[in-house]
Enzyme design. Structure first.
Site, mmCIF file in Angstrom:
data_model
loop_
_atom_site.group_PDB
_atom_site.id
_atom_site.type_symbol
_atom_site.label_atom_id
_atom_site.label_comp_id
_atom_site.label_asym_id
_atom_site.label_seq_id
_atom_site.Cartn_x
_atom_site.Cartn_y
_atom_site.Cartn_z
ATOM 1 N N SER A 1 0.850 -1.195 0.000
ATOM 2 C CA SER A 1 0.000 0.000 0.000
ATOM 3 C C SER A 1 0.883 1.242 0.000
ATOM 4 O O SER A 1 2.011 1.220 0.479
ATOM 5 C CB SER A 1 -0.902 -0.014 1.232
ATOM 6 O OG SER A 1 -1.804 1.063 1.193
ATOM 7 N N ASP A 2 0.341 2.321 -0.551
ATOM 8 C CA ASP A 2 1.047 3.593 -0.549
ATOM 9 C C ASP A 2 0.010 4.712 -0.564
ATOM 10 O O ASP A 2 -1.061 4.566 -1.151
ATOM 11 C CB ASP A 2 1.965 3.717 -1.766
ATOM 12 C CG ASP A 2 2.942 4.859 -1.615
ATOM 13 O OD1 ASP A 2 3.917 4.699 -0.857
ATOM 14 O OD2 ASP A 2 2.726 5.915 -2.229
ATOM 15 N N THR A 3 0.346 5.807 0.086
ATOM 16 C CA THR A 3 -0.562 6.956 0.158
ATOM 17 C C THR A 3 0.192 8.217 -0.204
ATOM 18 O O THR A 3 1.366 8.372 0.137
ATOM 19 C CB THR A 3 -1.159 7.077 1.572
ATOM 20 O OG1 THR A 3 -1.911 5.887 1.857
ATOM 21 C CG2 THR A 3 -2.084 8.283 1.690
#
Length: 115
Positions: free
Chosen positions: A66-68
């Site tokens: 995941s990445d934001t």
């Protein structure tokens, strides 16, 4: 086995709240995106890279990457490198509309899903 390719306290909390049993193995690769990639697409791309790195060593498991990314006035804010920089970012965001983009990639022996 379920593996979270992150050490993010919030991501750990979300999986725990879902009642899942998992192991954390954070990816170590550099977060480099192809030149010209739209900022809103970067999180999904990076989530895939993180998951791929861990899945390569654990091909029998299910890996979540995941990445934001936060966009202010259409421009990405990177990760703060100091406490002072973090406070400056929070001040810039305070009371202003901004966009938060999160990408997720799930790799398993059955295939890949990303969004």
């Amino acid at each position: 086995m379920l593996i979270l390719a992150s050490q993010s306290p919030r991501r750990k909390e979300l999986l725990e709240l879902a009642g899942l049993t998992f192991t954390c193995l954070p990816s170590r690769g550099e977060e480099i995106v192809p030149e010209g990639m739209p900022a809103a697409e970067e999180p999904e791309y990076l989530a895939g890279k993180k998951a791929e790195e861990i899945f390569a060593a654990h091909p029998e498991d299910v890996v979540i990457g995941s990445d934001t990314l936060v966009l202010l006035d259409g421009k990405p804010l990177g990760k703060p490198h100091s406490e002072e920089e973090a406070f400056a970012m929070l001040r810039a965001l305070s009371g202003r509309e901004h966009e938060v983009c999160t990408g997720v990639a799930i790799l398993s022996p059955q295939g890949r899903e990303s969004f």
